[in-house]
Design an enzyme around this catalytic site. Sequence first.
Site, PDB file in Angstrom:
ATOM      1  N   GLU A  80       0.968  -1.407   0.043  1.00  0.00           N
ATOM      2  CA  GLU A  80      -0.256  -0.163  -0.034  1.00  0.00           C
ATOM      3  C   GLU A  80       1.173   1.492  -0.117  1.00  0.00           C
ATOM      4  OE1 GLU A  80      -2.827  -0.574   3.237  1.00  0.00           O
ATOM      5  OE2 GLU A  80      -4.269  -1.793   1.765  1.00  0.00           O
ATOM      6  N   GLU A 102      -6.519  -7.574  -0.749  1.00  0.00           N
ATOM      7  CA  GLU A 102      -7.235  -7.464   1.059  1.00  0.00           C
ATOM      8  C   GLU A 102      -8.462  -7.311   0.487  1.00  0.00           C
ATOM      9  OE1 GLU A 102      -4.788  -5.209   3.463  1.00  0.00           O
ATOM     10  OE2 GLU A 102      -2.517  -6.094   2.261  1.00  0.00           O
TER      11      GLU A 102
END
Length: 718
Positions: free
Chosen positions: A161, A317
């Site tokens: 991320e 995710e």
Amino acid sequence: MRFDSQFEPNATPLKGLNAITYGGDYNPEQWPREVWLQDATLMRQAGVNLVSIGIWSWAKLEPRPGEFDFAWLDDLIAILWEQGIHVDLATPTAAPPAWFYKNHPDARVITRDGTVMTNASRGMPSPSAPAYREACARITHALAQRYASHPALALWHVHNEYGAPVSDSYDDHSVAAWREWLKERYTTLDGVNDAWGTSFWGQTYYEWDEIPAPAQSATVTNPSMRLDYQRFTSDALLQCFIAERDIIRQYSDAPITTNFMASSCPAMDLWAWAQECDIVSNDHYLTASDPRNYVTLALDADLTRSIARGKPWLLMEHSTSAVNWQDRNVAKLPGEMLRNSLSHLGRGADGIMYFQWRAARFGAEKFHSSMIPHAGTSSRVYRDVLALGRTLESLTSHGMVGSATPADVAILWDWESFWAQDLEWRPSVDVSHRERIVAFYNQLWKDKITTDFVHPEADLSGYKLVLAPASYLMTDAASANIAQYVRGGGRFLASYFSGIVNENDTVRIGGLAKALEDVLGVKVEEFLPLREGDAVTLNADLLGVTGTLTGDVWADDIVLDGAKDVATYTDGPAPGGAAITRHEFGQGIAWYVSTRLHASDLAAVLDAVYADAHLTPERTLPTELEIVTRESADGRRYIVVLNHTDHEVTVPVTGNHGVLTGVSLDGATVLQPPVVGRTAHNRGETTHRDDTVVLPEPVAVTSSGVAVTAGGSAIILQ
Ligand code: GAL
């Protein structure tokens, strides 16, 4: 968008893994080896075929600078591979070891308000710090060299991320890199001064080293400079990704990704980033306080597919149940995890992965749900995990991998525009690009019209309708692109505060929405934002709307210049003035909506726009029934139907029915209400210990081709 011509349908891009991927982040550092052995067996039982490992392992892999310990990782991968589990191997560069910060205190991130970030958590150092880039290169070389040819390796997961929790930094390395970035973009100081309008408030720069980073200033910082700093930040982070990717590529031909947060990380221009990835992957978490969070989930998934240019992508995710970082972390209802997963799947995901496989006992995320919760495998969550594994295996066997999600409508989405619009001192704090985009998207979702997102300079020709709910910044190229699309027969709608500034956040002369005014056939003479709580009333007789429409937040003083007003203000700051306009331009039609219409009124206006675009909304099935279709190259269709109501819904699948046109199943699919009482749901389940897991039956595909799954969802195979 239809199939991307570059894309070979029905081929998985993962190395050695031709299936819908199922699994999650696995953090073995937190567990003894006995648990690894149990986990690998359980993963296999659950249908897990891919786990992301090594994301937080830098301190364990390189305990001292340049000294590596790979023995444990060799062992772990061997244990997983023994059970046939592939790995998505991460570079651990989102969390450098403590020695890095001790040796390089100058690499710490400094926030816009001057706070120096400590390393008592996760988060990368300054993306522009040379020591960080060198350390990343060293660990990446070592990992890539060692594992490139391992048969378990299916995918590389660079970093984690980017942009969160760290994006822009105001440290000295960043300031130096920023000046170099400006030289590259503008060549001369005159170029910088012109682009930023530095003659305003006496900010002219005569030397490169006079230029600061736009950190906290006495009052509003130069907006053009801040916009460029956002661009610089996105580019600096992207350079970090590209450097690691290119090192991996020297050793390995497996695909390389990095996990995005498509609609929830504002720091990066993902149109540019996605082009650098072999496969796009995304993380998405529900906002518990939003009762219709499945709509924003769908938006995020559609955006991910769009930045992937229509190619299948991976949901890297999401959560099996509650997260740990919101104010009130609401657990998912039974069936909700499955519906969430199938929505992502329907919108183009070829992988359903979680954070994380096994819940952490300690640390900041110990209350985050996982595939194996603290309660163990004798739990409702784990049974749902097993059921989903079976469902995905079944869909793989029915050839779903590689199919695409076609869309006839697109919404313009441009991070640069959002960066500019979000700066201070705009005409009204009530104008939010996100709010407008969600409002239009929400209506399309309810109407069961699948929607892409598209960059304003991209090819629009494949769409029946293009919407611009919030395109504040518009380049000349985008303006020309939209004009070409409409002139050639496209249907277009712009909402207020669009087409206002160029790429430097500079207003054009002649009309406030200048970049769109030719196409729209109007001139916006003045913005007329409303006071908080005020509303305006519109007469829309010409649209065939009985009664009046209501708007708030915004109005414009509009002069018609070719367009017809199809709704006029009857009160507010422009009584009698045009509120909604329609313009025949070339072969096409362009609409303008100058106020924030209430939701049902927006639906009424969109009906007229749909009619122009030859689109048919589905209004006979319940509004909260989600329907999205994937198509494979050989013409097979996978229709995902999800019941988000609180009651049983019968989906008529006999004959031609709206969005199900062409579906010729003999019968109806009854979708149970999704909210099943937890106790009732669990009643009758065999209580079992961790080592005697009872596997659920695989999803049933009936002879009529209906794969009915639990919890208010179905996939109809055609
Ligand atoms: C993601 C992150 C994961 C984990 C998760 C918790 O943003 O990538 O490492 O922190 O959030 O929801």
